[in-house]
Design a protein around this motif. Sequence first.
Motif, short mmCIF file in Angstrom:
data_model
loop_
_atom_site.label_atom_id
_atom_site.label_comp_id
_atom_site.label_asym_id
_atom_site.label_seq_id
_atom_site.Cartn_x
_atom_site.Cartn_y
_atom_site.Cartn_z
N GLY A 173 0.84 -1.19 0.00
CA GLY A 173 0.00 0.00 0.00
C GLY A 173 0.87 1.23 0.00
N GLY A 174 0.41 2.32 -0.60
CA GLY A 174 1.23 3.52 -0.67
C GLY A 174 2.49 3.26 -1.47
N CYS A 175 3.64 3.57 -0.89
CA CYS A 175 4.91 3.36 -1.60
C CYS A 175 5.27 1.89 -1.77
CB CYS A 175 6.03 4.08 -0.85
SG CYS A 175 6.03 5.88 -1.08
N THR A 176 4.57 0.98 -1.07
CA THR A 176 4.84 -0.45 -1.23
C THR A 176 3.72 -1.16 -2.00
OG1 THR A 176 3.81 -0.97 0.90
CG2 THR A 176 6.17 -0.49 0.90
N ALA A 177 2.86 -0.40 -2.65
CA ALA A 177 1.67 -0.98 -3.30
C ALA A 177 2.03 -1.99 -4.37
CB ALA A 177 0.81 0.13 -3.88
N GLY A 178 3.16 -1.82 -5.05
CA GLY A 178 3.51 -2.72 -6.13
C GLY A 178 4.33 -3.92 -5.73
N TYR A 179 4.57 -4.09 -4.45
CA TYR A 179 5.41 -5.19 -3.98
C TYR A 179 4.55 -6.30 -3.36
CZ TYR A 179 9.15 -1.67 -4.17
OH TYR A 179 10.03 -0.71 -4.56
#
Length: 257
Positions: free
Chosen positions: A70-76
């Motif tokens: 989510g947020g800056c980690t949404a693509g991980y």
Amino acid sequence: MKRRQLLQASASLVGSLAVGGQWAVAQTAPFPGGSLEFTSQSLQLTWLHHSCVLFEGEGKRFLVNPFRPGGCTAGYPAPSVNADLVLLSSRLLDEGALDVVPGNPRVLFQPGDYVIDGIRVQGVRMPRGPRFGLNVGWRWRMAGIDIVHLGGALQPIGREQSILLARPDLLLVPVGGGPKNYDPAGAKAAIEALQPKLVIPTMYRTAAEASQCELQPLEAFLRLFPAAAAQPALSNPLLLSAQALPSQGIAILFFEE
């Protein structure tokens, strides 16, 4: 999720290579078939994105800063890996999401001095301001390598942090900036203050991250150092050897996303 114990308070071998007076990291080819043999002299490091890293050595598995996508980690992908001990720099969801970790590992999330299965673990207070609260930097020794993970550090290294965190073998430091982490210049200042042998940058913007993420890309940090001082990791995970770390200077090893 089961109740947890909350305790208060690469496949490549890395060596050193002198290049034009600067020290860089020389890596061998991967082990045949990708298999690894662990000894008391080896540390396996698995990069799980953002500031989340799994360290394996001496028969132990330490996981630092699991996150919820989510947020800056949404693509991980969520770092759903088993661990004996989980170290949290804060309880924010991008560096302190326990619900993604299976099983019932021990958890440390506050500053203090601990002994976990014979390994001394130090949690060092690193204030981050009223908006995001306290950050905890972690230090421990595994497989002969002295490790410091600064989590989401923001403030310059002070006297107390310098005493407790200086001169590690391996330093993991946030470099992407934003409202709660070092920007590239701040990360460089922290590196100069702590004088590690090997640096792995964390918390930088990648193509996988959400468009609204405020982090800067890794290149903004790498531009502050001589090109010979930095090189990409050849594999993930990496197998690190204390005997092969740079004997002088500072090397930077980074993971390309």
